[in-house]
Design a protein around this motif. Structure first.
Motif, short mmCIF file in Angstrom:
data_model
loop_
_atom_site.label_atom_id
_atom_site.label_comp_id
_atom_site.label_asym_id
_atom_site.label_seq_id
_atom_site.Cartn_x
_atom_site.Cartn_y
_atom_site.Cartn_z
N LYS A 130 0.83 -1.20 0.00
CA LYS A 130 0.00 0.00 0.00
C LYS A 130 0.87 1.26 0.00
CE LYS A 130 -3.67 2.31 2.64
NZ LYS A 130 -4.52 2.28 3.85
N GLY A 131 0.42 2.29 -0.74
CA GLY A 131 1.09 3.58 -0.71
C GLY A 131 2.43 3.61 -1.42
N VAL A 132 2.66 2.69 -2.35
CA VAL A 132 3.93 2.63 -3.08
C VAL A 132 3.63 2.68 -4.59
CG1 VAL A 132 6.02 1.30 -3.53
CG2 VAL A 132 4.95 1.22 -1.27
N ALA A 133 4.34 3.52 -5.30
CA ALA A 133 4.12 3.67 -6.74
C ALA A 133 4.50 2.40 -7.50
CB ALA A 133 4.93 4.85 -7.27
N HIS A 134 3.70 2.09 -8.51
CA HIS A 134 3.99 0.95 -9.39
C HIS A 134 3.68 1.35 -10.82
CE1 HIS A 134 4.25 -3.02 -11.07
NE2 HIS A 134 3.02 -2.93 -11.52
N ASP A 135 4.65 1.22 -11.71
CA ASP A 135 4.47 1.54 -13.13
C ASP A 135 4.53 0.27 -13.97
OD1 ASP A 135 4.38 4.16 -12.36
OD2 ASP A 135 6.18 4.79 -13.44
N GLU A 136 3.68 0.21 -14.98
CA GLU A 136 3.73 -0.85 -15.99
C GLU A 136 4.21 -0.23 -17.29
OE1 GLU A 136 2.99 -4.13 -15.91
OE2 GLU A 136 2.27 -4.30 -13.82
N TYR A 137 5.22 -0.84 -17.93
CA TYR A 137 5.80 -0.32 -19.17
C TYR A 137 5.41 -1.25 -20.31
CZ TYR A 137 8.66 1.76 -15.46
OH TYR A 137 9.08 2.38 -14.32
N LYS A 190 12.46 5.42 -15.33
CA LYS A 190 11.96 4.29 -14.54
C LYS A 190 11.87 4.65 -13.05
CE LYS A 190 12.59 1.58 -18.22
NZ LYS A 190 13.56 2.37 -19.00
N LEU A 191 10.97 4.02 -12.37
CA LEU A 191 10.94 4.11 -10.92
C LEU A 191 12.15 3.38 -10.36
CD1 LEU A 191 7.19 3.32 -10.09
CD2 LEU A 191 8.31 5.55 -10.04
N PRO A 192 12.69 3.84 -9.22
CA PRO A 192 13.77 3.08 -8.59
C PRO A 192 13.24 1.72 -8.14
CG PRO A 192 12.97 4.78 -7.11
CD PRO A 192 12.31 5.03 -8.43
N SER A 193 14.10 0.71 -8.20
CA SER A 193 13.66 -0.62 -7.79
C SER A 193 13.33 -0.62 -6.30
CB SER A 193 14.74 -1.66 -8.09
OG SER A 193 15.85 -1.45 -7.23
N LEU A 194 12.49 -1.54 -5.91
CA LEU A 194 12.12 -1.64 -4.50
C LEU A 194 13.33 -1.96 -3.64
CD1 LEU A 194 8.76 -3.58 -4.78
CD2 LEU A 194 9.05 -1.20 -4.08
N VAL A 195 14.23 -2.78 -4.15
CA VAL A 195 15.43 -3.15 -3.39
C VAL A 195 16.30 -1.93 -3.16
CG1 VAL A 195 17.54 -4.52 -3.41
CG2 VAL A 195 15.41 -5.52 -4.22
N ASN A 196 16.52 -1.13 -4.20
CA ASN A 196 17.34 0.07 -4.06
C ASN A 196 16.71 1.08 -3.12
OD1 ASN A 196 19.22 -0.95 -5.83
ND2 ASN A 196 18.41 0.13 -7.62
N THR A 197 15.39 1.19 -3.19
CA THR A 197 14.69 2.15 -2.33
C THR A 197 14.82 1.76 -0.87
OG1 THR A 197 13.11 2.54 -4.11
CG2 THR A 197 12.49 3.30 -1.92
N GLU A 198 14.64 0.46 -0.58
CA GLU A 198 14.74 0.00 0.80
C GLU A 198 16.15 0.13 1.34
OE1 GLU A 198 13.26 -3.91 0.51
OE2 GLU A 198 11.15 -3.31 0.32
N SER A 199 17.15 -0.02 0.45
CA SER A 199 18.54 0.04 0.92
C SER A 199 18.95 1.44 1.31
CB SER A 199 19.47 -0.48 -0.18
OG SER A 199 19.47 0.42 -1.29
N GLN A 200 18.14 2.45 0.94
CA GLN A 200 18.50 3.82 1.26
C GLN A 200 17.99 4.26 2.62
OE1 GLN A 200 17.85 6.56 -2.11
NE2 GLN A 200 17.27 4.73 -3.19
N VAL A 201 17.30 3.38 3.32
CA VAL A 201 16.82 3.73 4.65
C VAL A 201 17.99 4.01 5.57
CG1 VAL A 201 15.56 2.88 6.66
CG2 VAL A 201 14.73 2.36 4.36
N ASP A 202 17.94 5.08 6.32
CA ASP A 202 19.03 5.49 7.21
C ASP A 202 19.13 4.54 8.38
OD1 ASP A 202 20.93 6.74 8.66
OD2 ASP A 202 19.79 8.57 9.06
N ASP A 203 20.26 3.86 8.49
CA ASP A 203 20.46 2.89 9.56
C ASP A 203 21.10 3.51 10.79
OD1 ASP A 203 21.34 0.41 7.12
OD2 ASP A 203 19.40 0.81 8.07
#
Length: 258
Positions: A130-137, A190-203
């Motif tokens: 929920k609340g996450v962008a998804h594009d179809e190409y 393109k939208l950033p991949s979900l993996v790349n987006t999650e990896s940017q979370v500040d630890d």
């Protein structure tokens, strides 16, 4: 979820033929794509900005609005999209689940030119949550009045393509925004991949789980001394016996002297 800086989203874009902010007003995104207001307003389906309650993942703040507004319908509905002669095209469909909290609630197909199913059983929540962008190409070609897409072909009538969102056995079909671009898939931002987006979370700020793990690994665990309940019970029973015996010994000693 942390979104990349806005400037990193700006990419080269092919020739934009048509762009619509479904359920919303005109908008120019960070890539310079200009979206028209929804041409179906007041005619077909229902416009909604329910998504404005959410911050949308995978996109910069400027473009949240593209995924916060939408058009849905209780039946199949669609748009007529103009084309610009022969060549390579890419259709970009933008979606975001803003209402349901689980998968298998809103599931629908997307059909192009009334014949070709270009997206099958789309479940946005199952794709990205929920609340996450998804594009179809959807890449395709047009050549001499014919459409070639998903390994199929059909005739184009009136210089326009029909884009339809098909009502199925689940909740109402919808679209948040879309655009048609003349070019190839490499020309599409393109939208950033979900993996790349999650990896940017500040630890740098540990979560509660991290703090609990740190406590478990850094602090020695104190084990309470085991107390035998039976031992204390025996001690409480024997104590009066010792007192009686201790008192009787002097008496016995005096009797012996007599």
């Amino acid at each position: 979820m942390v979104v990349r800086p806005m400037s990193s989203f700006v990419e080269s874009v092919g020739q934009i033929i048509y762009a619509v902010n479904a359920g919303g007003d005109v908008h120019t995104d960070v890539n310079g794509i200009k979206y028209e207001s929804d041409p179906l307003a007041g005619r077909i389906g229902i416009a909604s900005d329910y998504g404005k309650r959410l911050l949308i993942g995978r996109v910069p703040p400027n473009d949240h609005i593209l995924y916060q507004t939408e058009r849905y319908h209780t039946n199949t509905f669609g748009y007529d999209i103009p084309i610009a002669g022969d060549g390579d095209y890419v259709l970009v469909l933008k979606f975001c689940e803003v209402y349901f909290e689980s998968p298998d609630q809103k599931v629908f197909d997307v059909v192009l030119n009334s014949e070709h199913t270009i997206v099958t059983d789309l479940d946005i929540f199952a794709k990205v949550d929920k609340g996450v962008a998804h594009d179809e190409y959807i890449p395709f070609q047009i050549n001499q009045g014919k459409l070639f897409v998903v390994g199929e072909e059909s005739d184009i009538a009136g210089g326009k393509l029909r884009l339809e969102f098909i009502k199925g056995y689940k909740d109402n079909p919808k679209i948040n925004a879309f655009y048609l671009m003349k070019g190839t898939i490499d020309d599409v931002p393109k939208l950033p991949s979900l993996v790349n987006t999650e990896s940017q979370v500040d630890d740098s700020s540990p979560t509660l789980d991290d703090e609990e793990e740190d406590e478990n690994t850094q602090r020695p665990r104190i084990v309470p001394k085991y107390v035998d309940p039976y031992e204390s019970e025996e001690s409480s029973i024997m104590l009066p016996v010792f007192i009686v015996v201790g008192a009787f010994i002097p008496v016995l000693f005096c009797l012996c002297k007599l």
